[in-house]
Design an enzyme around this catalytic site. Structure first.
Site, short mmCIF file in Angstrom:
data_model
loop_
_atom_site.label_atom_id
_atom_site.label_comp_id
_atom_site.label_asym_id
_atom_site.label_seq_id
_atom_site.Cartn_x
_atom_site.Cartn_y
_atom_site.Cartn_z
N PHE A 37 0.81 -1.22 0.00
CA PHE A 37 0.00 0.00 0.00
C PHE A 37 0.84 1.27 0.00
CE2 PHE A 37 -1.12 -0.72 4.82
CZ PHE A 37 0.19 -0.48 5.17
N GLU A 38 0.17 2.41 -0.24
CA GLU A 38 0.82 3.71 -0.48
C GLU A 38 1.79 3.65 -1.66
OE1 GLU A 38 -0.47 6.06 0.94
OE2 GLU A 38 -0.80 5.80 3.07
N GLY A 39 1.44 2.84 -2.64
CA GLY A 39 2.31 2.63 -3.80
C GLY A 39 3.17 1.40 -3.59
#
Length: 379
Positions: free
Chosen positions: A362-364
């Site tokens: 997550f968050e890229g």
């Protein structure tokens, strides 16, 4: 283990001491119960908000803590050392406050920020969609202009605190292409907004992650943050900060795994001596410690650049990549140190290992982080 931190002021040291006290009292004592039962820790975020821990990097005039990112991230790390899911949700709340704090009008900031930053309203971040994760520009959720504001129609996915949060930083399409996406501060109880069943995740069980369905819900026009078409700019600038939050979470999780492994290695004996005194095991623990220290130094370097007003996008991606890959390795090695016991739920390291995996996603994803870094190198 208490991490020996190099902090910029006495106020920062006092804040870390307060965080440790709250984390030991409110998080460490409750984490096992809620993670095993997959139940939400009611009242916990109100406690964190009352202590001033949910608006730390934002200005004091709006109810924030006025702390540099260098200090805020170390608070996040301390929380993660006790309870990763709570630390992640705290980081996401901070991320959800970013659009109005950075791009909102003075009227919007005066209206909403005091409650957001005090934690009286808990936030979620609603960018991803079932078909638009890494490719945020492919989102299809629509925001159509109507007389009273905007009609929102479409589906969102992977929302931390979904169905529980009081507001969401919502990104929806108001036009065509990458410049046709806008940002809204959406209420969590809007008519026409429903949430899916919480995802059955590998880890971070105590905080729900859900999808959301917008069925023609109407948002007032003053819920638009920034200009129409500015949404991706807002989202990506927020994510640079959010990636540092996840790097701090990953570092705290890795530190917790290291501490557990070291404590076990000092007690367990084989062949007449403690296993930490066997060179093969001692060197493994040394590599784990070096990895944790490196992860911490990397996110602090990026944070200090941010605090100084310098470009830090590449450093944020490096920090997220290094810290989360380190967390995955250190937690896996911690299971190895404990041997068969590490594979059981009697010890926390198996949970740490499961929790570390999502931090690479997550968050890229870390593949996206490598893409960001490589593009900076090519300039």
């Amino acid at each position: 283990m208490t991490v020996d931190r190099l902090l910029p002021s006495q106020d920062a040291k006092d804040l870390i001491d307060l965080t440790r006290e709250i984390a030991d009292k409110e998080l460490a004592r409750r984490v096992d119960e809620h993670e095993r039962a997959e139940t939400y820790p009611e009242g916990l975020f109100a406690t964190l908000g009352a202590a001033g821990l949910l608006g730390l990097p934002y200005p004091e005039e709006h109810g924030g803590g006025g702390q540099p990112y260098e200090v805020y991230l170390q608070v996040i790390e301390e929380l993660a050392m006790r309870w990763a899911a709570v630390a992640v949700a705290t980081s996401v709340h901070t991320l959800a406050c970013f659009p109005v704090a950075t791009y909102g009008t003075p009227e919007q900031q005066e209206r909403w920020l005091p409650d957001l930053l005090a934690g009286r309203l808990i936030g979620g971040y609603s960018l991803s969609e079932p078909q638009a994760g890494s490719d945020a520009g492919a989102l299809t959720c629509k925001a159509e202009r109507v007389e009273s504001g905007y009609r929102i129609t479409g589906n969102k996915a992977w929302i931390t605190h979904g169905g529980i949060a009081d507001f969401y930083a919502l990104f929806a399409r108001t036009g065509e292409g990458s410049r046709g996406i806008s940002c809204f501060l959406a209420p969590g109880a809007a008519d026409g907004l429903t949430f899916g069943r919480p995802e059955e995740k590998m880890g971070l069980h105590a905080i729900p992650t859900t999808s959301a369905h917008w069925d023609g819900a109407i948002l007032d026009a003053d819920r638009l943050i920034g200009e129409e078409g500015q949404g991706l700019q807002i989202a990506f600038s927020a994510l640079d900060s959010g990636r540092l939050g996840i790097a701090a979470c990953a570092t705290g999780l890795a530190q917790a795994a290291l501490d557990e492994a070291v404590a076990y290695a000092k007690e367990r004996q084989t062949f007449g001596k403690k296993i930490i005194d066997h060179q093969g095991l001692g060197f493994l623990l040394a590599d784990m410690a070096a990895g944790v220290d490196t992860a911490r130094a990397t996110y602090l370097d990026a944070a200090r650049r941010r605090d100084a007003g310098l470009p830090y996008s590449r450093q944020a991606s490096v920090a997220k990549l290094v810290a989360t890959d380190t967390a995955m390795k250190v937690t896996t090695d911690a299971v190895q140190v404990l041997g068969g016991y590490g594979y059981t739920r009697e010890f926390r390291v198996e949970r740490y290992m499961r929790e570390a995996k999502i931090m690479q996603i997550f968050e890229g994803t870390n593949q996206i982080q490598r893409l960001v870094i490589s593009r900076h190198l090519a300039k």
